[in-house]
Enzyme design. Structure first.
Site, mmCIF file in Angstrom:
data_model
loop_
_atom_site.group_PDB
_atom_site.id
_atom_site.type_symbol
_atom_site.label_atom_id
_atom_site.label_comp_id
_atom_site.label_asym_id
_atom_site.label_seq_id
_atom_site.Cartn_x
_atom_site.Cartn_y
_atom_site.Cartn_z
ATOM 1 N N TRP A 23 0.823 -1.212 0.000
ATOM 2 C CA TRP A 23 0.000 0.000 0.000
ATOM 3 C C TRP A 23 0.857 1.262 0.000
ATOM 4 O O TRP A 23 0.759 2.111 -0.874
ATOM 5 C CB TRP A 23 -0.954 -0.006 1.219
ATOM 6 C CG TRP A 23 -1.519 1.337 1.572
ATOM 7 C CD1 TRP A 23 -1.877 2.335 0.696
ATOM 8 C CD2 TRP A 23 -1.806 1.835 2.877
ATOM 9 N NE1 TRP A 23 -2.370 3.419 1.380
ATOM 10 C CE2 TRP A 23 -2.331 3.147 2.726
ATOM 11 C CE3 TRP A 23 -1.682 1.308 4.156
ATOM 12 C CZ2 TRP A 23 -2.729 3.931 3.808
ATOM 13 C CZ3 TRP A 23 -2.084 2.088 5.230
ATOM 14 C CH2 TRP A 23 -2.597 3.377 5.055
ATOM 15 N N TYR A 56 -2.820 2.292 -5.525
ATOM 16 C CA TYR A 56 -1.593 2.517 -4.760
ATOM 17 C C TYR A 56 -0.521 3.157 -5.651
ATOM 18 O O TYR A 56 -0.149 2.614 -6.695
ATOM 19 C CB TYR A 56 -1.037 1.207 -4.194
ATOM 20 C CG TYR A 56 -1.902 0.518 -3.158
ATOM 21 C CD1 TYR A 56 -2.972 1.178 -2.539
ATOM 22 C CD2 TYR A 56 -1.655 -0.794 -2.784
ATOM 23 C CE1 TYR A 56 -3.749 0.536 -1.582
ATOM 24 C CE2 TYR A 56 -2.426 -1.440 -1.827
ATOM 25 C CZ TYR A 56 -3.477 -0.768 -1.237
ATOM 26 O OH TYR A 56 -4.246 -1.411 -0.297
ATOM 27 N N ALA A 210 -0.152 -1.729 13.270
ATOM 28 C CA ALA A 210 -0.669 -0.364 13.428
ATOM 29 C C ALA A 210 0.309 0.668 12.861
ATOM 30 O O ALA A 210 0.732 1.599 13.535
ATOM 31 C CB ALA A 210 -0.993 -0.067 14.893
ATOM 32 N N ARG A 229 7.128 5.977 8.588
ATOM 33 C CA ARG A 229 5.873 6.397 7.967
ATOM 34 C C ARG A 229 5.318 7.670 8.586
ATOM 35 O O ARG A 229 4.620 8.437 7.938
ATOM 36 C CB ARG A 229 4.843 5.261 8.067
ATOM 37 C CG ARG A 229 5.227 4.079 7.203
ATOM 38 C CD ARG A 229 4.199 2.977 7.250
ATOM 39 N NE ARG A 229 4.653 1.840 6.451
ATOM 40 C CZ ARG A 229 3.961 0.730 6.285
ATOM 41 N NH1 ARG A 229 2.787 0.601 6.865
ATOM 42 N NH2 ARG A 229 4.433 -0.258 5.554
ATOM 43 N N GLN A 292 12.934 -6.196 7.696
ATOM 44 C CA GLN A 292 11.615 -6.119 8.318
ATOM 45 C C GLN A 292 10.763 -7.325 7.934
ATOM 46 O O GLN A 292 10.028 -7.878 8.758
ATOM 47 C CB GLN A 292 10.915 -4.824 7.899
ATOM 48 C CG GLN A 292 11.578 -3.572 8.441
ATOM 49 C CD GLN A 292 10.995 -2.305 7.833
ATOM 50 O OE1 GLN A 292 10.725 -2.237 6.635
ATOM 51 N NE2 GLN A 292 10.798 -1.294 8.667
ATOM 52 N N ASN A 296 9.250 -10.053 10.611
ATOM 53 C CA ASN A 296 7.805 -10.234 10.773
ATOM 54 C C ASN A 296 7.346 -11.665 10.500
ATOM 55 O O ASN A 296 6.426 -12.160 11.148
ATOM 56 C CB ASN A 296 7.047 -9.265 9.871
ATOM 57 C CG ASN A 296 7.197 -7.814 10.300
ATOM 58 O OD1 ASN A 296 7.611 -7.525 11.419
ATOM 59 N ND2 ASN A 296 6.868 -6.893 9.414
#
Length: 334
Positions: A23, A56, A210, A229, A292, A296
């Site tokens: 996104w 996007y 989040a 971000r 990352q 994750n």
């Protein structure tokens, strides 16, 4: 531990329980070489499910993903994209009208360099187009072979049920909803999840960390890290700002000892938490760096003890949003 897979809703389609989404990243915040490196890392870690949308980065995200996946065995991938938001300047360049859906699927397939997508999703509910028109167009997309399954994003329980009932009449597989869901944003639990379980729709959730807040990298009284971000006005800054209050950040800091107790990073704990919900088919992660992704995906297959789940609730209960009325409407975000 390798990647685990879950059925998408009540369908026979298996997807990686951690999916890769672009996104904010591809085509905007992250340069293409870095974006491709993240996709390669996702593939290496066993992710087979990739989520994007025509809107996007003005279509560039689909293009980058298409190039990054070129040469991969198509049958070994699940490619998900979406339609609704404006992709051009004209009055018919948005919505879930038949015209926009039929034109948009062709544009997405061209940018993604594929003959079909595995899941085609209504990016929001369209109050301006009759649902019958939308579902008939989706049925024609499925019957043409351009999409295998149909899903939606951020629809409320009433809308999901209505769409599913029409899909049943049209004999097309309506199998998923893509909502925001995290320890901090639990609005789907009261109504959307029970309805989805009843009709066989699975959740493919976005923002499980989040927007990075649950990773612990934002701290009370400190400026957001450079390149995060929260500092990118083009992408995530406006969306993330409501999560950066002192109250929220203080509560999130209380998760650190719980993550350490579980032997997980805070980001892994956040992803593992959403995957404890049996109605969640996959959690979508985004990344600006391959590291990352590698961090994750370690949440795959993690089972959190009941006592730990209760302790998380106790820490975040004062700041967690649970109001089902806050399921996002089309005017809220792209």
């Amino acid at each position: 531990m390798g990647m685990e897979f879950r059925h998408l809703g009540r369908s026979g389609l298996l997807i990686s329980e951690i999916a890769y989404g672009n996104w904010i990243t591809h085509g905007s915040q992250v340069e293409e070489d870095a974006a491709v490196a993240c996709v390669r890392a996702a593939l290496e870690e066993g992710i087979t499910t990739f989520d994007t949308a025509d809107v996007y980065a003005g279509g560039r995200a689909e293009e980058v993903l298409g190039r990054a996946l070129k040469g991969e065995r198509r049958q070994g991938l699940e490619i998900l994209t979406k339609v609704f938001w404006a992709t051009g300047p004209g009055p018919n360049d948005r919505s879930l009208s038949r015209k926009h859906i039929m034109e948009s699927i062709d544009g997405s397939l061209r940018r993604l360099q594929t003959d079909y997508v595995d899941l085609y999703q209504a990016h929001r509910y369209d109050y301006s187009t009759p649902l019958e028109e939308t579902m008939q167009a989706f049925a024609d997309v499925v019957r043409s072979g351009k999409a295998l399954y149909i899903g939606v994003s951020e629809w409320n329980a009433t809308q999901i049920r209505a769409g599913w009932e029409m899909a049943q009449d049209l004999k097309i597989p309506f199998v998923s909803n893509q909502p925001q869901y995290s320890m901090l944003w639990r609005v789907i639990e009261a109504e959307v999840v029970p309805t989805s379980i009843e009709v066989g729709v699975g959740q493919v959730v976005f923002s499980p960390i989040a927007q990075g807040v649950l990773s612990g990298k934002y701290e009370v009284g400190k400026q957001p890290p450079a390149g995060s971000r929260a500092t990118d006005e083009k992408s995530g800054a406006n969306f993330i700002s409501r999560l950066l209050s002192d109250e929220v950040l203080t509560a999130v800091a209380g998760l650190k000892p719980l993550a350490e107790q579980a032997g997980l990073s805070m980001a892994q704990l956040a992803v593992a938490w959403v995957l404890q919900n049996a109605n969640v088919s996959a959690a979508i992660i985004g990344a600006s760096r391959p590291e990352q992704v590698k961090d994750n995906v370690k949440a795959s297959g993690v089972r959190l003890e009941a006592d730990l789940m209760k302790a998380i609730d106790a820490v975040l209960d004062p700041v967690a949003e649970r109001d089902p009325a806050k399921t996002v409407s089309p005017a809220r975000r792209p």
